[in-house]
Motif scaffolding. Structure first.
Motif, short mmCIF file in Angstrom:
data_model
loop_
_atom_site.label_atom_id
_atom_site.label_comp_id
_atom_site.label_asym_id
_atom_site.label_seq_id
_atom_site.Cartn_x
_atom_site.Cartn_y
_atom_site.Cartn_z
N LEU A 233 -41.85 -23.81 9.68
CA LEU A 233 -43.19 -24.42 9.74
C LEU A 233 -43.40 -25.39 8.58
O LEU A 233 -43.06 -25.07 7.44
N ILE A 234 -43.94 -26.56 8.92
CA ILE A 234 -44.29 -27.55 7.89
C ILE A 234 -45.80 -27.68 7.89
O ILE A 234 -46.41 -27.96 8.93
N ASP A 235 -46.42 -27.45 6.74
CA ASP A 235 -47.87 -27.62 6.63
C ASP A 235 -48.10 -29.08 6.19
O ASP A 235 -47.91 -29.44 5.03
N VAL A 236 -48.48 -29.90 7.16
CA VAL A 236 -48.61 -31.34 6.94
C VAL A 236 -50.00 -31.61 6.34
O VAL A 236 -51.01 -31.33 6.99
N VAL A 261 -42.24 -25.48 4.55
CA VAL A 261 -42.36 -26.69 3.72
C VAL A 261 -43.83 -27.10 3.61
O VAL A 261 -44.55 -27.14 4.62
N LEU A 262 -44.23 -27.41 2.38
CA LEU A 262 -45.57 -27.96 2.14
C LEU A 262 -45.43 -29.47 1.93
O LEU A 262 -44.61 -29.90 1.12
N GLU A 263 -46.23 -30.24 2.67
CA GLU A 263 -46.26 -31.69 2.46
C GLU A 263 -47.68 -32.12 2.12
O GLU A 263 -48.63 -31.70 2.79
N LEU A 303 -51.21 -28.71 11.19
CA LEU A 303 -52.17 -29.63 10.55
C LEU A 303 -53.54 -28.99 10.57
O LEU A 303 -54.15 -28.88 11.64
N LYS A 304 -54.00 -28.57 9.41
CA LYS A 304 -55.34 -27.97 9.36
C LYS A 304 -56.32 -28.93 8.69
O LYS A 304 -56.07 -29.40 7.58
N MET A 305 -57.41 -29.20 9.39
CA MET A 305 -58.46 -30.09 8.90
C MET A 305 -57.88 -31.45 8.46
O MET A 305 -58.30 -32.02 7.45
#
Ligand SMILES: C[S@@+](CC[C@H](N)C(=O)[O-])C[C@H]1O[C@@H](n2cnc3c(N)ncnc32)[C@H](O)[C@@H]1O
Length: 402
Positions: A233-236, A261-263, A303-305
């Motif tokens: 999971l990538i937190d975009v 991954v945090l982006e 993609l949150k908010m």
């Protein structure tokens, strides 16, 4: 009973008594407490004379600056430390902050009248649950963020929309925030470390205090990777990584393998804590650019908010880059945002839409608007919607057409 009005007043008095007895039970049952608040609000709207409802609108402008002043001056903190029965006097607050006692009384009178604190004697104040809540660091950051980011732009909203001849606001540099402040929101806060800190800190709590999160409604077992070396999971645009940290904790019990991954922008990810970084890799990444090679073919792009920050044209750019990175039949995009009702929208969701309009020409979207937006991105389709609360937060699950 002499009249229906007497009956109404008696029923309200009973309801008032019940509400105060049930305070702690309601605090732990958000859906029912919201239901009770909606019923109370509809009674208020029915009984409050129109001039007083109009005053509510006119005078609401002072609520945020008064809370911010009391926070900055340390008065709210001192009140939360006071004995809840005997409270603390205006004279004591004034002496601690070297302020004018008369000024303290004026500000505190307004905060007591608007239920931010309790008035337990003449010029004497005690905390209530809201006073304590506003002292939680993320929420006092929210007060700082809203009072520094919004008033300048909202003051100019009527003129800006008139200039636009009441058309949909375009993105930066022609958005309302840039019109009012001379630079787009994220540029503006990047140049003001205190404002950036207030925004990022508020993001950590903004939606987590509202009840269930996406982890409670989305079937996480769908997120199985083919090999533990794969990206799960990538937190975009994931801010400092609070959601990724929560996901990392949750997945332990589900046996979900793979990298996380945090982006986000460089000046944001740099503040991700060392403890959280043990859970995930961190990347400086601009989501208006293609995903880097290592992030192609992830199981999920979260993609949150993010989408609600941007007009459709920008969302299409962001989503097109994610589509290009997705593996058909395997990857998915999970958008955690509001899914508005077509009518009877809650005040919180409708106000959030106004905030998005103000700050980045963004918008909250109904189910039909989500369908329309995703329909504009070649190769993507919505597989499902998951709802955290009807008319509020939800997850839009998107796959790449095969
Ligand atoms: C409304 S916040 C949401 C943060 C986080 N996802 C959450 O829900 O708490 C929007 C995020 O988008 C990030 N952002 C803005 N522009 C960006 C860009 N061009 N590329 C990557 N991230 C960006 C901001 O730094 C911020 O962290």
């Amino acid at each position: 009973m002499s009249s229906k009005l007497d009956q109404l007043l008696a029923s309200l008095s009973t309801a008032q008594q019940l509400a105060s007895e049930l305070q702690s039970e309601l605090a732990s049952n958000i859906p029912q407490s919201l239901q009770a608040a909606a019923a109370a609000e509809s009674i208020k709207r029915a009984v409050q004379p129109a001039p007083f409802r109009a005053f509510d609108i006119l005078f609401s402008t002072f609520r945020l600056p008064a809370v911010r002043t009391a926070l900055d001056a340390g008065w709210l903190e001192a009140i939360t430390q006071a004995d809840p029965q005997t409270g603390i006097t205006a004279a004591e607050l004034a002496s601690r902050s070297k302020s004018s006692p008369a000024l303290v009384i004026r500000l505190m009178r307004f905060l007591a009248a608007t239920a931010v604190v309790e008035e337990v004697g003449t010029n004497t104040y005690a905390p209530n649950p809201l006073t304590h809540f506003l002292l939680i660091p993320g929420w006092s950051a929210g007060v700082r963020h809203f009072s520094s980011a919004y008033p300048g732009a909202t003051a100019k909203m009527p003129q800006y929309l008139a200039n636009l001849k009441y058309q949909d606001p375009p993105g930066a540099p022609h958005d309302l925030f840039t019109y009012a402040n001379g630079a787009p929101f994220f540029t503006h806060v990047s140049e003001r470390p205190k404002d950036l800190d207030a925004f990022d800190s508020f993001m950590v709590v903004a939606r987590t205090s509202l009840g269930p999160t996406w982890l409670d409604v989305y079937p996480l077992e769908k997120l199985k990777v083919e090999s533990s070396d794969d990206v799960l999971l990538i937190d975009v645009g994931g801010g400092r990584g609070h959601d990724l940290h929560a996901f990392a904790e949750k997945r332990k019990s589900l046996g979900l393998e793979g990298k996380l991954v945090l982006e986000d922008r460089p000046d944001v990810v740099v503040n991700s804590s060392a403890e959280w970084r043990e859970d995930f890799g961190v990347r400086e990444h601009d989501f208006f650019q293609p995903q880097p090679e290592e992030c192609v073919g992830a199981k999920a792009y979260f993609l949150k908010m993010i989408m609600h920050d941007w007009p459709d044209s920008s969302c299409i750019q962001i989503l097109s880059h994610l589509r290009d990175a997705m593996k058909p039949g395997y990857s998915r995009i999970l958008i955690n945002d509001n899914v508005l009702l077509d009518r009877n929208c809650s005040v919180v969701s409708a106000a959030s839409d106004m905030a998005m309009l103000t700050v980045l020409s963004g918008k909250e979207r109904t189910k039909a608007e989500w369908q329309e937006l995703i329909g504009k991105v070649d190769g993507l389709e919505i597989e499902d919607f998951y709802v955290m609360e009807e008319g509020g937060r939800g997850v839009v699950e998107i796959v790449r057409k095969q």
